[in-house]
Design a protein around this motif. Structure first.
Motif, PDB file in Angstrom:
ATOM      1  N   LEU A   1       0.829  -1.199   0.000  1.00 45.46           N
ATOM      2  CA  LEU A   1       0.000   0.000   0.000  1.00 45.46           C
ATOM      3  C   LEU A   1       0.870   1.258   0.000  1.00 45.46           C
ATOM      4  O   LEU A   1       0.649   2.194  -0.786  1.00 45.46           O
ATOM      5  CB  LEU A   1      -0.902  -0.007   1.232  1.00 45.46           C
ATOM      6  CG  LEU A   1      -2.074   0.974   1.278  1.00 45.46           C
ATOM      7  CD1 LEU A   1      -3.095   0.640   0.207  1.00 45.46           C
ATOM      8  CD2 LEU A   1      -2.728   0.939   2.655  1.00 45.46           C
TER       9      LEU A   1
ATOM     10  N   TYR B   1      -6.757  -2.917  -2.831  1.00 45.24           N
ATOM     11  CA  TYR B   1      -7.204  -1.925  -1.862  1.00 45.24           C
ATOM     12  C   TYR B   1      -7.877  -0.791  -2.613  1.00 45.24           C
ATOM     13  O   TYR B   1      -7.230   0.112  -3.138  1.00 45.24           O
ATOM     14  CB  TYR B   1      -6.012  -1.410  -1.062  1.00 45.24           C
ATOM     15  CG  TYR B   1      -6.360  -1.000   0.344  1.00 45.24           C
ATOM     16  CD1 TYR B   1      -6.835  -1.932   1.250  1.00 45.24           C
ATOM     17  CD2 TYR B   1      -6.195   0.308   0.769  1.00 45.24           C
ATOM     18  CE1 TYR B   1      -7.129  -1.578   2.552  1.00 45.24           C
ATOM     19  CE2 TYR B   1      -6.491   0.672   2.062  1.00 45.24           C
ATOM     20  CZ  TYR B   1      -6.957  -0.280   2.960  1.00 45.24           C
ATOM     21  OH  TYR B   1      -7.255   0.088   4.247  1.00 45.24           O
TER      22      TYR B   1
ATOM     23  N   HIS C   1      -7.595   3.753  -3.021  1.00 40.75           N
ATOM     24  CA  HIS C   1      -6.280   4.255  -2.640  1.00 40.75           C
ATOM     25  C   HIS C   1      -5.805   5.246  -3.704  1.00 40.75           C
ATOM     26  O   HIS C   1      -6.363   5.310  -4.799  1.00 40.75           O
ATOM     27  CB  HIS C   1      -5.293   3.083  -2.518  1.00 40.75           C
ATOM     28  CG  HIS C   1      -3.969   3.485  -1.981  1.00 40.75           C
ATOM     29  ND1 HIS C   1      -2.836   3.510  -2.750  1.00 40.75           N
ATOM     30  CD2 HIS C   1      -3.592   3.909  -0.752  1.00 40.75           C
ATOM     31  CE1 HIS C   1      -1.820   3.917  -2.021  1.00 40.75           C
ATOM     32  NE2 HIS C   1      -2.242   4.163  -0.816  1.00 40.75           N
TER      33      HIS C   1
END
Length: 376
Positions: free
Chosen positions: A121, A198, A201
């Protein structure tokens, strides 16, 4: 296969004064590096984490809500002064990350998988401009230890149950109808899996961004190229003689599952090959022949599925560590050639009937061509 959509969890402000076994504050404290005032060395505590995997896992844990993501960014040199090159800088950070997420001596815990998720991430925000040079092989080693999860993310096969969760246990990912497990086809009891997707993001797809950058480093390229080919051999040798996952109870669904799994088997390889081509065009790889020679030198070889049906479900980190074949390797960076040779040898040695083997091979070939067209 269920397709889950990710909701971004809130990243809460966290105090760097939190102490994790008396280590955390020292981990993130920068100091002047040997390369001059523009870079910093890693503190001694970061260096120490590489030799203590359990302490590294505790120290780098971002928390259930990922509120302590800043700690990981500091350790990896993603903000503030960049890390200096060498064993007291980038290499120390890389070794600490690998120790925290993939030391290889234990199944992945939820915390270990959560750190891997958070690292991707953080790195996915701007990998080309912010990832310290020399960190690439360590990131690749971490991802290789989670190759089943990386493979799943590139296939797009995720369960709705993973929405907003950085990691799930094998048992939490089992389909209720007995048709398999969305996290992994061969779950190791109690092991956690990183969920790299994810949604919402800053990066559209953090893992793809990270892999695209890693593909410009020959050692990192070789590590991931090896790991995905090892994963194919691992997957095939555990299929039954009817080419379905043995634990699956619904034959029609099981056959579909095998077709989908093999149809997606080439996506990570295609992503690496595509990124390598793009890097040549942009100048990130100035000498392709030299790059390819270096990839070959860093590779362990090629892979073969076992001749007999394998029934064990070992921890995921063991997949990429399987023994490679050291014989003559033709067309090493021809992704389809490498994949098809693993498949063809498996089908031949296991005596898979043609009416099963041929359609599955076609799925693999079609998936590879499609992935190249999509730029995966």
């Amino acid at each position: 296969m269920g397709l889950g959509r990710r909701k971004r969890v809130g990243l809460l402000a966290a105090s760097l004064a939190v102490v994790v076994l008396g280590i955390a504050t020292a981990v993130v404290a920068p100091r002047l590096g040997d390369d001059g005032p523009s870079c910093r060395s890693a503190p001694a505590s970061t260096v120490a984490l590489a030799g203590d995997p359990r302490a590294a896992t505790r120290a780098l844990d971002p928390g259930e809500d990922l509120a302590r993501i800043g700690r990981l960014k500091d350790v990896l040199g993603l903000r503030g002064r960049v890390l200096c090159a060498g064993h007291t800088g980038v290499q120390a950070a890389g070794r600490a990350l690998v120790a925290a997420t993939a030391d290889g001596q234990r199944p992945h815990s939820r915390t270990m998988a959560r750190i891997a998720h958070t690292a991707v991430l953080a790195l996915g925000e701007a990998p080309d401009s912010r990832m310290p040079k020399g960190l690439e092989p360590y990131i690749a080693r971490m991802l290789a230890a989670y190759i089943a999860d990386v493979h799943r993310d590139f296939s797009g096969s995720r369960g709705d149950e993973a929405t907003g969760r950085p990691a799930v246990l094998s048992e939490e990912a089992a389909y209720g109808n007995g048709s398999g497990n969305w996290a992994t086809p061969y779950p190791h009891p109690g092991e956690a899996h990183a969920v790299f997707w994810y949604e919402d993001h800053n990066s559209e797809w953090p893992l793809k961004e990270v892999v695209g950058h890693l593909a410009t480093d020959p050692e990192a390229f070789a590590i991931l190229y090896d790991a995905e080919r090892a994963y194919l051999a691992y997957y095939l040798e555990r299929l039954g003689d009817n080419a379905v996952e043995p634990e699956c109870r619904d034959m029609e669904t099981c056959l579909l599952g095998t077709r989908l799994e093999l149809g997606y088997a080439s996506r990570l390889i295609a992503a690496l090959v595509t990124a390598r081509t793009d890097a040549v065009e942009t100048g990130a790889i100035p000498d392709l022949d030299a790059f390819d020679r270096s990839v070959f030198q860093h590779s362990n070889g090629t892979y073969r599925a076992a001749a007999q049906h394998v029934t064990s479900h070992p921890p995921a980190a063991t997949i990429a560590r399987r023994e490679a074949y050291q014989g003559r390797v033709d067309g090493f960076l021809d992704g389809w050639k490498q994949l098809s040779e693993i498949y063809d040898r498996w089908a031949r040695t296991r005596g898979i009937e043609r009416h099963h083997a041929a359609p599955l091979r076609f799925e693999m070939r079609d998936g590879y061509i499609s992935a190249l067209r999509l730029g995966w």
